[in-house]
Design an enzyme around this catalytic site. Structure first.
Site, PDB file in Angstrom:
ATOM      1  CD  GLN A 135      40.240  38.211  47.484  1.00  0.00           C
ATOM      2  OE1 GLN A 135      41.057  37.342  47.794  1.00  0.00           O
ATOM      3  NE2 GLN A 135      39.648  38.235  46.305  1.00  0.00           N
ATOM      4  CD  GLU A 140      38.817  27.998  41.934  1.00  0.00           C
ATOM      5  OE1 GLU A 140      39.840  28.686  41.732  1.00  0.00           O
ATOM      6  OE2 GLU A 140      38.167  27.463  41.014  1.00  0.00           O
ATOM      7  CG  ASP A 182      45.092  39.464  38.494  1.00  0.00           C
ATOM      8  OD1 ASP A 182      45.430  38.807  37.486  1.00  0.00           O
ATOM      9  OD2 ASP A 182      44.949  38.935  39.611  1.00  0.00           O
ATOM     10  CB  THR A 217      52.059  39.908  42.656  1.00  0.00           C
ATOM     11  OG1 THR A 217      50.982  40.549  43.340  1.00  0.00           O
ATOM     12  CG2 THR A 217      51.527  39.127  41.464  1.00  0.00           C
ATOM     13  CG  HIS A 223      39.008  31.613  39.670  1.00  0.00           C
ATOM     14  ND1 HIS A 223      39.328  31.145  40.927  1.00  0.00           N
ATOM     15  CD2 HIS A 223      39.123  32.970  39.747  1.00  0.00           C
ATOM     16  CE1 HIS A 223      39.614  32.164  41.723  1.00  0.00           C
ATOM     17  NE2 HIS A 223      39.500  33.280  41.038  1.00  0.00           N
ATOM     18  CB  THR A 265      42.654  31.876  39.807  1.00  0.00           C
ATOM     19  OG1 THR A 265      43.074  32.792  40.803  1.00  0.00           O
ATOM     20  CG2 THR A 265      42.954  30.458  40.247  1.00  0.00           C
ATOM     21  CE  LYS A 272      43.163  38.834  44.752  1.00  0.00           C
ATOM     22  NZ  LYS A 272      43.291  37.486  44.168  1.00  0.00           N
ATOM     23  NE  ARG A 318      41.901  33.004  48.035  1.00  0.00           N
ATOM     24  CZ  ARG A 318      41.940  33.407  46.770  1.00  0.00           C
ATOM     25  NH1 ARG A 318      41.435  34.579  46.418  1.00  0.00           N
ATOM     26  NH2 ARG A 318      42.500  32.649  45.847  1.00  0.00           N
ATOM     27  CD  GLU A 364      46.249  35.589  38.677  1.00  0.00           C
ATOM     28  OE1 GLU A 364      46.478  36.382  37.740  1.00  0.00           O
ATOM     29  OE2 GLU A 364      45.597  35.891  39.698  1.00  0.00           O
ATOM     30  CG  ASP A 378      47.010  37.787  42.479  1.00  0.00           C
ATOM     31  OD1 ASP A 378      47.675  38.659  43.064  1.00  0.00           O
ATOM     32  OD2 ASP A 378      45.779  37.867  42.285  1.00  0.00           O
ATOM     33  CE1 TYR A 404      33.846  40.292  48.670  1.00  0.00           C
ATOM     34  CE2 TYR A 404      33.876  40.895  46.362  1.00  0.00           C
ATOM     35  CZ  TYR A 404      33.315  40.198  47.404  1.00  0.00           C
ATOM     36  OH  TYR A 404      32.232  39.414  47.172  1.00  0.00           O
ATOM     37  NE  ARG A 408      27.966  36.397  42.920  1.00  0.00           N
ATOM     38  CZ  ARG A 408      29.278  36.540  42.754  1.00  0.00           C
ATOM     39  NH1 ARG A 408      29.959  37.311  43.549  1.00  0.00           N
ATOM     40  NH2 ARG A 408      29.913  35.912  41.770  1.00  0.00           N
ATOM     41  CD  GLU A 447      43.829  34.392  43.191  1.00  0.00           C
ATOM     42  OE1 GLU A 447      42.639  34.285  43.516  1.00  0.00           O
ATOM     43  OE2 GLU A 447      44.249  35.362  42.526  1.00  0.00           O
TER      44      GLU A 447
END
Lengths: 419, 419
Positions: free
Chosen positions: B244, B368, B130, B261, B137, B354, B257, B241, B205, B237, B248, B146, B203
């Protein structure tokens, strides 16, 4: 008295009758691949044995699982079939049993000198997952890249951290590895470095081979996870540290690993390793209930890495470690992997992550042994910070019993220059 | 005048003769799976057509690639065979061609109403990768986690960032998804949260289906990468959250994930999408030479996500995006994937990541759209921050031609409660 085979097995062999690891081999270059077990300096051809009707127990009678080009069908049958096969084979090969011992024609057809066979990948690997379960390795990497204060992330002590690896590039021991090309960190305002990796490394790992597996949506209980692990292999998770360092934020390792992963040809069963079971390290904090095991088991397996530097005749030991340094057990890894409903399939591979011990002589990769290239390793005449073209890396692993070994043989690979 | 089929195809159908996407289906619950192409409201059974000798060209004559339970063998044959099949099928189905049109018995055997068939996964997926190729995104996620100053890491503009995904849990459209359980961030000094995910997301995709592939150690040139992509599918996908976010660092997404899928059953070929090719976004900085394409192509494919909330009859559009928002092209993704020597195999899947557009109405996931749950989406009577049990997510995609569509149908999945 210890169980003995009618086949002479040297006391330092990895493959006495107590072991009987499974693999896939070709007796001649043109023969189709078939399953075998190692016994001393021979491979016992399970396709021949199977056709001769020796597997007459309830789980294996009539099965064509030993007439396949990989072990997946056998793995899908589960522990009762695995135990039945092991018992039949230990009996068939024992010194007291005439069936094979006194049948020269069957012996001729079914026992092939190991020096003559070609070993292949023992399994078709659907998915390969790599864990990060040695605390010493996690701490050393953390100190190098984030400093000693935050060496290990808080999540590490709560769950067995892992990433999905690449299945297609898993190769059997002896396959040569081409040095990968890729991008490394830019210096200043220049574009990133591009070219052959300058920091090619090995990683000393083992991997669990998954048995029956589970349906999507149905997690495996941690106390039943052992029944989903057929056995273990040695693994070298070759790593290009410069590629990895530049690419891995935020989605983890990708091209720094996916150019090749080597496994040993022989899968040593958990049943053969049972005499070497030992306690796993105390876990603090206590794991959440879904990771709490009634019995938490590691195995005492001595591991060693040698490097044979390009152009030299002799190899040098660069590290000695042990499987029992793992903080998270393979059963905890497997239960965690499925807790979200993820399905495992027969032949899936769960790597342990680099197995480093607490002492500098027991670190499981050059990144740690040379502290990211800050110091050199001395290998008789040569010195190394990372691997050079022509270097060969030889991993071996063995559990020492009373008068016998249960060993894995070796897991080797030689570096070829980039194209 | 546009090419027409003797089969009546409604003007808003996704599957006119210009499309002819490939899939795997069962005409009856007990029939073996076989390849087919969609034409209007019918599926043309390629096993029947193949046996009748219609594929008589140099690449497909005598091949049993359409007598397989998946498309992998056909994919392995490469673009010349793919083009030959498409030309034969377009001719066979055209209004002017009598072979099938005037043969009631062959029509009866080979054309199955789409409403009656069961669609299966079209491919056996060896490895699933992926990517993370929409700048919008990447920026939105970066701002959320961040802050705006370092929203996108510097490596993102130099290489198509990606991670290995889980192959075993890829399912075909319509498969229900069980809400995963797992760990979320601890609050304060308490142990981590454990239970059903509280932040379940979709997601939006697409994914490229890989054709012949390459040998280990032999990268694919970026200007030849198009010949290694058979076509595209829609993909959801699914992402937890909370799981994750906690797991992660540092090795990337794993259990957040790997619980499921979903892909659409129909693979739309790059040949059918060629009329909708468009320029890809200008890349700054210029990519390194191994990623620099002579012609850098995207496709104009309108994408839409609807949610049908639990207990409601109607679904609501929650986002509209377009495949052409991708910064890195699928050919750059493929070339990058192999630059280290990693081998791709027929049937491998390369997800785009995404696909978010620049406007808030075009964001490709709830993370988002609700800015990590800070605001709610209004869905007629209901409101949502993340997915609730019983919600169904419906992704669709379509390219609009002059009087016809080349569409993907839908990619759907409904959330079931945790066990």
């Amino acid at each position: 008295m210890a169980l003995k085979s009618f086949i002479e097995v040297s006391p330092d062999s990895h493959f006495p009758i107590q072991n009987l690891p499974f693999g896939i081999f070709k007796p001649e270059p043109a023969s189709p691949p078939r399953p075998g077990v190692a016994i001393g300096d021979y491979v016992l051809d399970l396709s021949t044995i199977s056709v001769s009707g020796i597997f007459d127990g309830p789980f294996l009678s009539g099965s064509d699982c030993f007439l396949q080009p990989n072990l997946n069908k056998f793995l899908a049958l589960g522990r009762p079939a695995w135990k039945e096969a092991r018992a039949k084979l230990q009996n068939l090969l024992s010194a007291d049993e005439a069936t094979l011992r006194d049948n020269p024609s069957l012996r001729e057809k079914s026992l092939v000198p190991m020096s003559k066979v070609e070993m292949l990948l023992p399994i078709a690997i659907g998915d390969y997952t790599d864990f990060f379960s040695s605390m010493h390795h996690a701490r050393n990497c953390g100190i190098m890249f984030r400093g000693p204060e935050n060496a290990i992330n808080p999540n590490w002590f709560q769950l067995p951290i892992a990433y999905h690896g690449r299945s297609s590039s898993i190769v059997v021991s002896g396959t040569e590895i081409i040095r990968p090309r890729g991008q490394g960190h830019p210096s200043g305002n220049s574009p990133p470095y591009f070219g052959p990796s300058r920091k090619l490394d090995f990683e000393l790992e083992m991997a669990a081979v998954v048995g029956p597996g589970n349906e999507l949506g149905k997690p495996v209980d941690v106390n039943e996870a052992g029944d989903h692990i057929f056995g273990l292999v040695l693994m070298n998770d070759w790593s290009a540290r410069d590629i990895q360092a530049w690419e891995y934020v935020p989605l983890g390792p990708f091209l720094g690993k996916s150019f090749g992963t080597t496994i040993s040809p022989w899968i040593v069963t958990l049943d053969a390793l049972e005499p070497f079971a030992c306690n796993s390290p105390k876990q603090d904090p206590q794991p959440l209930p879904y990771l709490a095991e009634k019995t938490s088991k590691n195995y005492d397996i001595s591991l060693e890495v040698q490097i044979k530097p390009a152009g030299q005749e002799d190899s040098c030991v660069v590290t000695r470690s042990n499987f029992n340094h793992l903080y998270w057990t393979v059963t905890q890894q497997l239960a965690h992997h499925t807790i979200n409903g993820c399905n495992l399939r027969p032949g899936d591979l769960l790597g342990t992550g680099t197995i480093s011990g607490p002492e500098p002589e027991s670190y499981g990769c050059l990144l740690e042994l040379t502290w990211n290239g800050q110091k050199s390793l001395s290998l008789k005449g040569a010195t190394r910070k990372f691997l050079e073209d022509g270097d060969e890396v030889i991993i071996s692993g063995c559990s020492k019993g009373d008068g016998y070994n249960v060993g894995f043989g070796t897991c080797t690979g030689k570096i070829l220059p980039s194209l």
